[in-house]
Enzyme design. Structure first.
Site, PDB file in Angstrom:
ATOM      1  CE  LYS A  11      60.599  41.962  22.505  1.00  0.00           C
ATOM      2  NZ  LYS A  11      60.548  40.678  21.734  1.00  0.00           N
ATOM      3  CE1 TYR A  51      63.541  37.767  25.212  1.00  0.00           C
ATOM      4  CE2 TYR A  51      65.144  39.539  25.090  1.00  0.00           C
ATOM      5  CZ  TYR A  51      63.833  39.097  25.013  1.00  0.00           C
ATOM      6  OH  TYR A  51      62.823  39.984  24.724  1.00  0.00           O
ATOM      7  CG  ASN A 114      58.403  40.253  18.734  1.00  0.00           C
ATOM      8  OD1 ASN A 114      59.150  40.945  19.396  1.00  0.00           O
ATOM      9  ND2 ASN A 114      58.148  38.991  19.007  1.00  0.00           N
ATOM     10  CG  HIS A 117      59.243  40.721  27.117  1.00  0.00           C
ATOM     11  ND1 HIS A 117      59.605  39.438  26.792  1.00  0.00           N
ATOM     12  CD2 HIS A 117      59.016  40.722  28.462  1.00  0.00           C
ATOM     13  CE1 HIS A 117      59.595  38.694  27.903  1.00  0.00           C
ATOM     14  NE2 HIS A 117      59.249  39.453  28.927  1.00  0.00           N
ATOM     15  CD  GLU A 128      60.382  38.100  31.893  1.00  0.00           C
ATOM     16  OE1 GLU A 128      60.624  37.061  31.258  1.00  0.00           O
ATOM     17  OE2 GLU A 128      59.385  38.824  31.656  1.00  0.00           O
TER      18      GLU A 128
HETATM   19  N1  UDP Z   1      62.284  35.386  18.334  1.00  0.00           N
HETATM   20  C1  UDP Z   1      62.900  35.353  17.101  1.00  0.00           C
HETATM   21  N2  UDP Z   1      62.678  34.283  16.270  1.00  0.00           N
HETATM   22  C2  UDP Z   1      61.847  33.268  16.616  1.00  0.00           C
HETATM   23  C3  UDP Z   1      61.210  33.296  17.864  1.00  0.00           C
HETATM   24  C4  UDP Z   1      61.445  34.363  18.695  1.00  0.00           C
HETATM   25  O1  UDP Z   1      63.672  36.257  16.762  1.00  0.00           O
HETATM   26  O2  UDP Z   1      61.676  32.325  15.819  1.00  0.00           O
HETATM   27  C5  UDP Z   1      62.520  36.524  19.241  1.00  0.00           C
HETATM   28  C6  UDP Z   1      61.321  37.487  19.306  1.00  0.00           C
HETATM   29  O3  UDP Z   1      61.816  38.814  19.472  1.00  0.00           O
HETATM   30  C7  UDP Z   1      60.598  36.987  20.539  1.00  0.00           C
HETATM   31  C8  UDP Z   1      61.770  36.624  21.455  1.00  0.00           C
HETATM   32  O4  UDP Z   1      62.726  36.038  20.562  1.00  0.00           O
HETATM   33  O5  UDP Z   1      59.746  37.977  21.092  1.00  0.00           O
HETATM   34  C9  UDP Z   1      61.443  35.646  22.556  1.00  0.00           C
HETATM   35  O6  UDP Z   1      60.811  34.501  21.982  1.00  0.00           O
HETATM   36  P1  UDP Z   1      59.541  33.832  22.645  1.00  0.00           P
HETATM   37  O7  UDP Z   1      59.319  32.531  21.969  1.00  0.00           O
HETATM   38  O8  UDP Z   1      59.696  33.841  24.133  1.00  0.00           O
HETATM   39  O9  UDP Z   1      58.348  34.813  22.191  1.00  0.00           O
HETATM   40  P2  UDP Z   1      57.466  35.838  23.041  1.00  0.00           P
HETATM   41  O10 UDP Z   1      57.270  35.261  24.409  1.00  0.00           O
HETATM   42  O11 UDP Z   1      58.210  37.149  23.036  1.00  0.00           O
HETATM   43  O12 UDP Z   1      56.163  35.939  22.275  1.00  0.00           O
HETATM   44 MG    MG Z   2      58.635  34.530  25.756  1.00  0.00          MG
END
Ligand code: UDP
Ligand code: MG
Length: 139
Positions: A11, A51, A114, A117, A128
């Site tokens: 990212k 997203y 974070n 992805h 994706e």
């Molecule tokens: N995210 C965020 N706040 C949250 C949860 C997710 O900003 O409370 C963002 C974070 O960058 C995350 C992305 O949204 O990686 C997609 O969320 P997901 O729950 O799919 O997490 P991932 O699969 O990336 O672990």
């Molecule tokens: Mg996810």
């Protein structure tokens, strides 16, 4: 559908901090083969679409802002059990909960920023990967 591939993005925060090399090294050292790779900058429309599943979540706007503020590295990775093993390698969404040695524990700043992805299913990995790469860019 192939079940041995996953899709990842390093990212914008990872690119900004100069962590591309270290993260790719860790991915390779963990047994993943890179089958597609590029530096690319998602448009707002791209990030909203990528997203879309999160469009009703309170963090959606911030997430789209973050993912479009600079270039990302997109990649398709191949390994037996790729989706699950890659989720293990990156660690929990919130780096505070991520296991020691995981990419998010090492490189992520917060639950929002974070670092990486990782696809959450074989089906989404295929969707994706196709979102970012043409067939001729996959090796
Ligand atoms: N995210 C965020 N706040 C949250 C949860 C997710 O900003 O409370 C963002 C974070 O960058 C995350 C992305 O949204 O990686 C997609 O969320 P997901 O729950 O799919 O997490 P991932 O699969 O990336 O672990
Ligand atoms: Mg996810």
């Amino acid at each position: 559908m192939r079940t041995d591939r996953t899709f990842t993005m390093l990212k914008p925060d990872s690119v900004e901090k100069g962590h591309i090399g270290a993260i790719l090294e860790k991915i390779n050292a963990s047994g993943f083969r890179i089958v597609a790779l590029k530096l690319t900058h998602m448009t707002t429309q791209d990030a909203q679409a990528f997203y879309a599943v999160h469009s009703e979540r309170p963090f959606y706007g911030e997430l789209v802002e973050y993912m479009t503020r600079g270039p990302i590295v997109a990649a398709i990775l191949e390994k037996e059990n790729a989706v699950e093993d890659f989720r293990t390698l990156i660690g929990a969404t919130n780096p505070a909960d991520a296991a020691e040695g995981t990419i998010r524990k090492l490189y992520a700043a917060s639950i929002g920023e974070n670092a990486v992805h990782g696809s959450d299913s074989d089906e989404n990995a295929a969707i994706e990967g196709a979102f970012h790469f043409a067939g001729r860019e996959m090796f």
